[in-house]
Each structure stands twice: as C-alpha cells, then as structure tokens.
Design a protein around this motif. Structure first.
Motif, mmCIF file in Angstrom:
data_model
loop_
_atom_site.group_PDB
_atom_site.id
_atom_site.type_symbol
_atom_site.label_atom_id
_atom_site.label_comp_id
_atom_site.label_asym_id
_atom_site.label_seq_id
_atom_site.Cartn_x
_atom_site.Cartn_y
_atom_site.Cartn_z
ATOM 1 N N LYS A 11 110.444 73.366 -52.756
ATOM 2 C CA LYS A 11 110.916 73.150 -54.096
ATOM 3 C C LYS A 11 110.925 71.663 -54.328
ATOM 4 N N TRP A 12 111.201 70.892 -53.219
ATOM 5 C CA TRP A 12 111.094 69.268 -53.271
ATOM 6 C C TRP A 12 109.973 68.625 -52.593
ATOM 7 N N TYR A 13 109.224 69.118 -51.630
ATOM 8 C CA TYR A 13 108.230 68.649 -51.246
ATOM 9 C C TYR A 13 107.006 69.202 -51.257
ATOM 10 N N ALA A 14 105.885 68.448 -51.497
ATOM 11 C CA ALA A 14 104.422 68.892 -51.409
ATOM 12 C C ALA A 14 104.001 69.104 -50.104
ATOM 13 N N GLY A 15 104.647 68.468 -48.819
ATOM 14 C CA GLY A 15 104.316 68.505 -47.633
ATOM 15 C C GLY A 15 104.843 67.790 -46.992
ATOM 16 N N TYR A 16 105.236 67.906 -45.511
ATOM 17 C CA TYR A 16 105.953 67.077 -44.759
ATOM 18 C C TYR A 16 105.198 67.401 -43.279
ATOM 19 N N LEU A 53 122.409 67.602 -50.294
ATOM 20 C CA LEU A 53 122.027 67.855 -48.982
ATOM 21 C C LEU A 53 121.501 66.689 -48.269
ATOM 22 N N ASP A 54 120.793 65.853 -49.073
ATOM 23 C CA ASP A 54 120.170 64.802 -48.133
ATOM 24 C C ASP A 54 121.175 63.727 -48.065
ATOM 25 N N LYS A 55 122.281 63.505 -48.903
ATOM 26 C CA LYS A 55 123.386 62.790 -48.466
ATOM 27 C C LYS A 55 124.356 63.325 -47.227
ATOM 28 N N SER A 59 112.978 65.856 -57.310
ATOM 29 C CA SER A 59 114.505 65.580 -56.635
ATOM 30 C C SER A 59 115.478 66.131 -57.891
ATOM 31 N N ASP A 60 116.615 67.048 -57.235
ATOM 32 C CA ASP A 60 117.504 67.359 -58.248
ATOM 33 C C ASP A 60 119.006 67.047 -57.413
ATOM 34 N N SER A 61 119.910 67.627 -58.170
ATOM 35 C CA SER A 61 121.306 67.380 -57.674
ATOM 36 C C SER A 61 121.356 68.169 -56.383
#
Length: 105
Positions: free
Chosen positions: A78-83, A20-22, A13-15
C-alpha cells in the motif's frame, strides 16, 4: 554490532502508515540493544534508507517480532513501490574522529 538497513521507494503515506511507523520507531529506539540510526535519501533513484544499529541480533529480532512491524510488513505494498533489507555484522570502523557516530566506540 549489527546494522539493519531498510531501503524503500515510497508510493504514499497515510495516517495508518504514520501511526505504525511512529510505533515501530519508538519500539526500536527504546530497546536496550538499540545504539542509533542513520537515514538517507537518494533523490536520483527516489529511494530512502534507514540504518538501525544494535548491540547484537537480539535488538533486530525484537524488531522482526514486534506486532506493529509485522502488521506494516503485511501491508507494505500500500505504501511502498519496493524495498530491500540488508543485515550486516559491523566488524570494523574507522575515521578521523571528525564525525560523531554510533560506530565510533
């Protein structure tokens, strides 16, 4: 009722991700079609899940076309190894009433 389950394995996770998530969460939770959500962690598999509930497909469509959601999705690696995403129509629910849940109505 429509449910949208987002299952993911997070790398980091990064800023930018947090912002984006928020934004996405706020957009969803303030939409008139939004009913509620559940979230789960599977420590054994290293995955997390969020289940959003909407009155109809209009709420889900709003999420899919939201600018910040499209931006996050285009950079997901960048953030997920998979979904995995599971969209379902909730046709019936039942229980003993001992758990308050959006699907109890």
């Amino acid at each position: 009722m429509i449910s949208a389950t987002f299952i993911f394995k997070q790398k980091k996770s990064d800023s930018e991700f947090e912002t984006l998530d928020k934004s996405i969460e706020s957009h969803v939770e303030n939409h008139p079609e939004y009913l509620g959500k559940d979230s789960w962690v599977n420590l054994e598999q290293g995955t997390m899940a969020v289940v959003y509930y909407f009155k109809t497909y209009l709420g889900l469509e709003s999420l899919k076309t939201y600018t910040d959601h499209k931006s996050a999705k285009s950079q997901y690696s960048k953030w997920y190894a998979g979904y995995q995403v599971i969209i379902a129509e909730v046709t019936k629910t039942y229980g003993d009433g001992g758990i308050l849940h959006v699907t109890n109505s």
